[in-house]
Scaffold this active site. Structure first.
Site, PDB file in Angstrom:
ATOM      1  N   ASP A 167       0.758  -1.628   0.083  1.00  0.00           N
ATOM      2  CA  ASP A 167      -0.307  -0.102   0.045  1.00  0.00           C
ATOM      3  C   ASP A 167       1.446   1.352   0.239  1.00  0.00           C
ATOM      4  OD1 ASP A 167      -2.498   1.291   1.119  1.00  0.00           O
ATOM      5  OD2 ASP A 167      -1.669   1.993   2.718  1.00  0.00           O
ATOM      6  N   ASP A 173      -0.651   4.729   0.424  1.00  0.00           N
ATOM      7  CA  ASP A 173      -0.527   5.915   1.783  1.00  0.00           C
ATOM      8  C   ASP A 173      -0.501   5.315   3.085  1.00  0.00           C
ATOM      9  OD1 ASP A 173      -1.556   8.537   0.198  1.00  0.00           O
ATOM     10  OD2 ASP A 173      -2.990   7.293  -1.090  1.00  0.00           O
TER      11      ASP A 173
HETATM   12  C1  XBP Z   1      -5.313   5.689   0.153  1.00  0.00           C
HETATM   13  C2  XBP Z   1      -6.599   6.521   0.217  1.00  0.00           C
HETATM   14  C3  XBP Z   1      -6.718   7.680  -1.152  1.00  0.00           C
HETATM   15  C4  XBP Z   1      -6.078   8.924  -0.245  1.00  0.00           C
HETATM   16  C5  XBP Z   1      -5.799  10.102  -1.225  1.00  0.00           C
HETATM   17  O1  XBP Z   1      -6.523   5.159   1.107  1.00  0.00           O
HETATM   18  O2  XBP Z   1      -7.771   7.048   0.850  1.00  0.00           O
HETATM   19  O3  XBP Z   1      -8.047   8.196  -0.432  1.00  0.00           O
HETATM   20  O4  XBP Z   1      -6.300   9.357   0.684  1.00  0.00           O
HETATM   21  O5  XBP Z   1      -5.747   9.850  -2.275  1.00  0.00           O
HETATM   22  P1  XBP Z   1      -5.034   3.266   0.698  1.00  0.00           P
HETATM   23  P2  XBP Z   1      -6.848  10.434  -4.235  1.00  0.00           P
HETATM   24  O6  XBP Z   1      -3.989   3.524   1.540  1.00  0.00           O
HETATM   25  O7  XBP Z   1      -5.988   2.927   1.356  1.00  0.00           O
HETATM   26  O8  XBP Z   1      -4.953   3.187  -0.474  1.00  0.00           O
HETATM   27  O9  XBP Z   1      -6.730  12.014  -3.332  1.00  0.00           O
HETATM   28  O10 XBP Z   1      -5.808  10.185  -5.308  1.00  0.00           O
HETATM   29  O11 XBP Z   1      -8.063   9.482  -4.566  1.00  0.00           O
HETATM   30 MG    MG Z   2      -3.082   3.245   3.562  1.00  0.00          MG
END
Ligand code: XBP
Ligand code: MG
Length: 254
Positions: free
Chosen positions: A9, A11
């Site tokens: 993953d 973020d």
């Molecule tokens: C990541 C997210 C994303 C980011 C924003 O979740 O929830 O929505 O916050 O990204 P994970 P975008 O780590 O579970 O993949 O604005 O580009 O959608």
């Molecule tokens: Mg995440």
């Protein structure tokens, strides 16, 4: 067959991007558009229940701003705001303000040296992944990953398994040959629903979530001078201080 690939993953897992990255970029996009939407740190924690930036804005309007009448072109407005947010977010990354979490570079380098295959499975927009890899890891870091599965390439975002299934299909591997790395309950649910064993590294937004289904829950992957703290483990850790390939293989065998 043993462990063939690590799937990360982005973020919250590779870097703490949410509070000081995505959140700030959303607010910049809102004020630039003349909107009075403000996402403070606690509110953003609640909004993280919904993955995907466009989906999150829609959730905010439905749940927190029923006072605002939806414009006829809501989809277009959200798409415009999201494009602006991506621009602000990648600019923030280019300023170098968001480092990788402890142990991430170490583990990736060990994996590369060992010929372990690497992939990404994330909800965020592909441009954001590229910007983070280039700014925080290495100029050529995109090429470290055989598959970068990101954003709207699948219809259903995490906690649906789709993005992990997509990454597995592109790798041509069974889930039993791969290990996932996540930071959130939504991410863990997605990886587990795709059949993957999962290591969770928690952060401030996620530490109280339900990670009972993870094989290992750590505060971070660890560095020799900054060992991890295990919050729960499905196997003995035998004094391990950092998460490395030896521990990954042991976890897959357990
Ligand atoms: C990541 C997210 C994303 C980011 C924003 O979740 O929830 O929505 O916050 O990204 P994970 P975008 O780590 O579970 O993949 O604005 O580009 O959608
Ligand atoms: Mg995440």
């Amino acid at each position: 067959m043993g462990l063939q690939a690590l799937i990360f993953d982005v973020d919250g897992t590779l870097a703490d991007t949410e509070r000081d990255g995505h959140r700030v970029a959303f607010n910049q996009a809102f004020s630039e558009a003349g909107l009075d939407w403000r996402w403070d740190v606690p509110l953003y924690g609640e909004l993280l229940a919904v993955t995907g930036g466009k989906e999150r804005m829609r959730f905010y309007l439905d749940r927190y701003r029923p006072d605002i009448p939806h414009p006829a072109d809501l989809d277009a407005q959200i798409a415009r705001l999201h494009a602006a947010k991506t621009r602000h977010y990648t600019a923030l990354l280019a300023q170098g303000g968001i480092p990788l979490r402890p142990g991430v570079r170490r583990l990736l380098q060990e994996a590369r040296a060992a010929g372990m295959r690497l992939a990404i499975a994330t909800t965020t927009t592909p441009e954001n992944v590229t910007a983070l890899l280039r700014c925080a890891l290495a100029a050529d870091a995109e090429s470290w990953f055989e598959v970068i599965a990101a954003g709207d390439v699948v219809p259903a975002k995490k906690p649906a398994p789709d993005i992990y299934q997509y990454a597995l299909q592109k790798l041509g591997l069974e889930a039993s040959a791969c290990l996932a790395f996540e930071d959130s309950e939504n991410g863990l649910r997605s990886a587990r629903a795709a059949g993957l064993k999962t290591v969770v590294t928690v952060n401030d937004y996620t530490r109280d979530q339900d990670f009972r289904d993870a094989q290992l829950v750590l505060d971070q992957l660890g560095e020799p001078q900054q060992p991890f703290r295990a919050l729960s483990a499905a196997m003995p850790l035998n004094g391990a201080r950092v998460f490395d390939l030896a521990l990954a293989r042991q976890l897959m065998a357990g």
